[in-house]
Design a protein around this motif. Structure first.
Motif, PDB file in Angstrom:
ATOM      1  N   VAL A 178       0.859  -1.185   0.000  1.00 32.68           N
ATOM      2  CA  VAL A 178       0.000   0.000   0.000  1.00 32.68           C
ATOM      3  C   VAL A 178       0.893   1.231   0.000  1.00 32.68           C
ATOM      4  N   LEU A 179       0.625   2.152  -0.927  1.00 33.95           N
ATOM      5  CA  LEU A 179       1.334   3.427  -0.999  1.00 33.95           C
ATOM      6  C   LEU A 179       0.385   4.526  -0.528  1.00 33.95           C
ATOM      7  N   LEU A 180       0.832   5.325   0.435  1.00 33.43           N
ATOM      8  CA  LEU A 180      -0.024   6.361   1.010  1.00 33.43           C
ATOM      9  C   LEU A 180       0.826   7.542   1.485  1.00 33.43           C
ATOM     10  N   PRO A 181       0.193   8.662   1.857  1.00 33.11           N
ATOM     11  CA  PRO A 181       0.978   9.808   2.329  1.00 33.11           C
ATOM     12  C   PRO A 181       1.691   9.498   3.645  1.00 33.11           C
ATOM     13  N   SER A 182       2.595  10.388   4.000  1.00 29.94           N
ATOM     14  CA  SER A 182       3.331  10.250   5.257  1.00 29.94           C
ATOM     15  C   SER A 182       2.467  10.679   6.442  1.00 29.94           C
ATOM     16  N   ILE A 183       2.657  10.036   7.570  1.00 34.04           N
ATOM     17  CA  ILE A 183       1.951  10.481   8.772  1.00 34.04           C
ATOM     18  C   ILE A 183       2.521  11.813   9.259  1.00 34.04           C
ATOM     19  N   ASN A 184       3.658  12.239   8.695  1.00 33.32           N
ATOM     20  CA  ASN A 184       4.238  13.548   9.004  1.00 33.32           C
ATOM     21  C   ASN A 184       3.751  14.639   8.055  1.00 33.32           C
ATOM     22  N   ASP A 185       2.807  14.298   7.187  1.00 36.23           N
ATOM     23  CA  ASP A 185       2.226  15.267   6.259  1.00 36.23           C
ATOM     24  C   ASP A 185       1.241  16.148   7.037  1.00 36.23           C
ATOM     25  N   ILE A 186       1.398  17.465   6.931  1.00 38.25           N
ATOM     26  CA  ILE A 186       0.588  18.362   7.757  1.00 38.25           C
ATOM     27  C   ILE A 186      -0.768  18.707   7.139  1.00 38.25           C
ATOM     28  N   HIS A 187      -1.025  18.296   5.890  1.00 37.10           N
ATOM     29  CA  HIS A 187      -2.351  18.531   5.309  1.00 37.10           C
ATOM     30  C   HIS A 187      -3.342  17.601   5.984  1.00 37.10           C
ATOM     31  N   GLN A 188      -4.450  18.159   6.472  1.00 40.69           N
ATOM     32  CA  GLN A 188      -5.399  17.365   7.254  1.00 40.69           C
ATOM     33  C   GLN A 188      -5.984  16.197   6.461  1.00 40.69           C
ATOM     34  N   ASP A 189      -6.213  16.377   5.160  1.00 37.65           N
ATOM     35  CA  ASP A 189      -6.740  15.280   4.342  1.00 37.65           C
ATOM     36  C   ASP A 189      -5.692  14.186   4.175  1.00 37.65           C
ATOM     37  N   HIS A 190      -4.452  14.581   3.977  1.00 33.45           N
ATOM     38  CA  HIS A 190      -3.379  13.610   3.781  1.00 33.45           C
ATOM     39  C   HIS A 190      -3.145  12.787   5.050  1.00 33.45           C
ATOM     40  N   SER A 191      -3.131  13.449   6.196  1.00 37.20           N
ATOM     41  CA  SER A 191      -2.895  12.717   7.446  1.00 37.20           C
ATOM     42  C   SER A 191      -4.045  11.762   7.749  1.00 37.20           C
ATOM     43  N   THR A 192      -5.264  12.148   7.374  1.00 35.34           N
ATOM     44  CA  THR A 192      -6.415  11.253   7.575  1.00 35.34           C
ATOM     45  C   THR A 192      -6.247   9.973   6.767  1.00 35.34           C
ATOM     46  N   ILE A 193      -5.899  10.101   5.493  1.00 36.13           N
ATOM     47  CA  ILE A 193      -5.735   8.921   4.638  1.00 36.13           C
ATOM     48  C   ILE A 193      -4.541   8.090   5.098  1.00 36.13           C
ATOM     49  N   ALA A 194      -3.475   8.746   5.537  1.00 35.52           N
ATOM     50  CA  ALA A 194      -2.315   8.009   6.043  1.00 35.52           C
ATOM     51  C   ALA A 194      -2.703   7.156   7.242  1.00 35.52           C
ATOM     52  N   ASN A 195      -3.370   7.757   8.196  1.00 39.58           N
ATOM     53  CA  ASN A 195      -3.705   7.031   9.417  1.00 39.58           C
ATOM     54  C   ASN A 195      -4.749   5.942   9.200  1.00 39.58           C
ATOM     55  N   GLU A 196      -5.776   6.228   8.421  1.00 39.19           N
ATOM     56  CA  GLU A 196      -6.803   5.210   8.182  1.00 39.19           C
ATOM     57  C   GLU A 196      -6.269   4.104   7.283  1.00 39.19           C
ATOM     58  N   GLY A 197      -5.387   4.455   6.344  1.00 38.18           N
ATOM     59  CA  GLY A 197      -4.764   3.428   5.509  1.00 38.18           C
ATOM     60  C   GLY A 197      -3.923   2.468   6.327  1.00 38.18           C
ATOM     61  N   ILE A 198      -3.185   3.004   7.284  1.00 40.92           N
ATOM     62  CA  ILE A 198      -2.360   2.146   8.149  1.00 40.92           C
ATOM     63  C   ILE A 198      -3.249   1.262   9.015  1.00 40.92           C
ATOM     64  N   ARG A 199      -4.336   1.827   9.523  1.00 40.36           N
ATOM     65  CA  ARG A 199      -5.261   1.013  10.329  1.00 40.36           C
ATOM     66  C   ARG A 199      -5.828  -0.152   9.515  1.00 40.36           C
TER      67      ARG A 199
END
Length: 212
Positions: free
Chosen positions: A108-129
């Motif tokens: 799975v390729l997704l944004p970094s959890i260190n990405d400060i854009h709120q949409d990007h961090s949401t997809i990063a965290n839910e993707g990891i879950r």
């Protein structure tokens, strides 16, 4: 590379996946991988005047086609831009539904959890879950990353960078964004290549590497 036969790209907005991993996506498909691309917002509220509000749906399909992604493997949602965090649970459930059908995803390729854009961090965290038992790499979007751990480098050829640039050219409605320019894309690939001792490269954070 040979271990990644089935790959899922999670893009908070159309174009994020190509920007962060377009060269890698092109190389994976060239090597025989099946790639799925899931975009969560077409940012209708941010489309410039003079373009149809749903233009990004057309543009993302054209861009991913340039990289070699099959049209039937492109999944587009229409969550409101900058408000993905309000739909966090719905997004997680969509990812879990996908995983039930495609439990053989290798990467799975997704944004970094260190990405400060709120949409990007949401997809990063839910993707990891959703995909915590799979290999997960975070792609680089340097204008949003306060920090980024360059833990994995993918060596790329000129043809992969050219495909990435050509894919991003399909986003005509977004042409005013400086990070979509061919010069920027090539320069970043060269800089990462210098770090890795090759001509071109993309770099990724390794969130999880699953070896079975």
């Amino acid at each position: 590379m040979s271990n990644f036969k089935k790959v899922l790209v999670l893009a908070p907005h159309t174009d994020d996946g190509e920007l962060g991993a377009g060269g890698f996506i092109s190389k994976l498909i060239e090597d025989g991988a099946e790639v799925y691309y899931m975009a969560f917002s077409t940012a209708e509220e941010s489309v410039p005047e003079g373009f149809p509000k749903d233009i990004l749906k057309t543009e993302v399909r054209a861009a991913t086609k340039v990289l070699g992604v099959k049209d039937e493997n492109v999944i587009i949602f229409n969550y409101q831009v900058r408000k993905l965090n309000y739909a966090r649970q719905e997004i997680l459930e969509e990812l879990i539904r996908f995983k039930r059908v495609h439990n053989d995803i290798d990467l799975v390729l997704l944004p970094s959890i260190n990405d400060i854009h709120q949409d990007h961090s949401t997809i990063a965290n839910e993707g990891i879950r959703a995909f915590k038992t799979k290999s997960i790499f975070s792609y680089e979007l340097i204008w949003n990353n306060l920090s980024f751990n360059t833990q994995s480098y993918i060596s790329l050829e000129e043809k992969h960078i050219n495909k990435k640039i050509d894919a991003l050219k399909e986003y005509k409605s977004q042409g005013f964004r400086d990070y979509l320019s061919a010069d920027f894309i090539r320069s970043l690939a060269v800089a990462r290549g210098v770090q890795f001792g090759v001509k071109y490269a993309e770099t990724f954070e390794v969130v999880r590497l699953s070896i079975k």
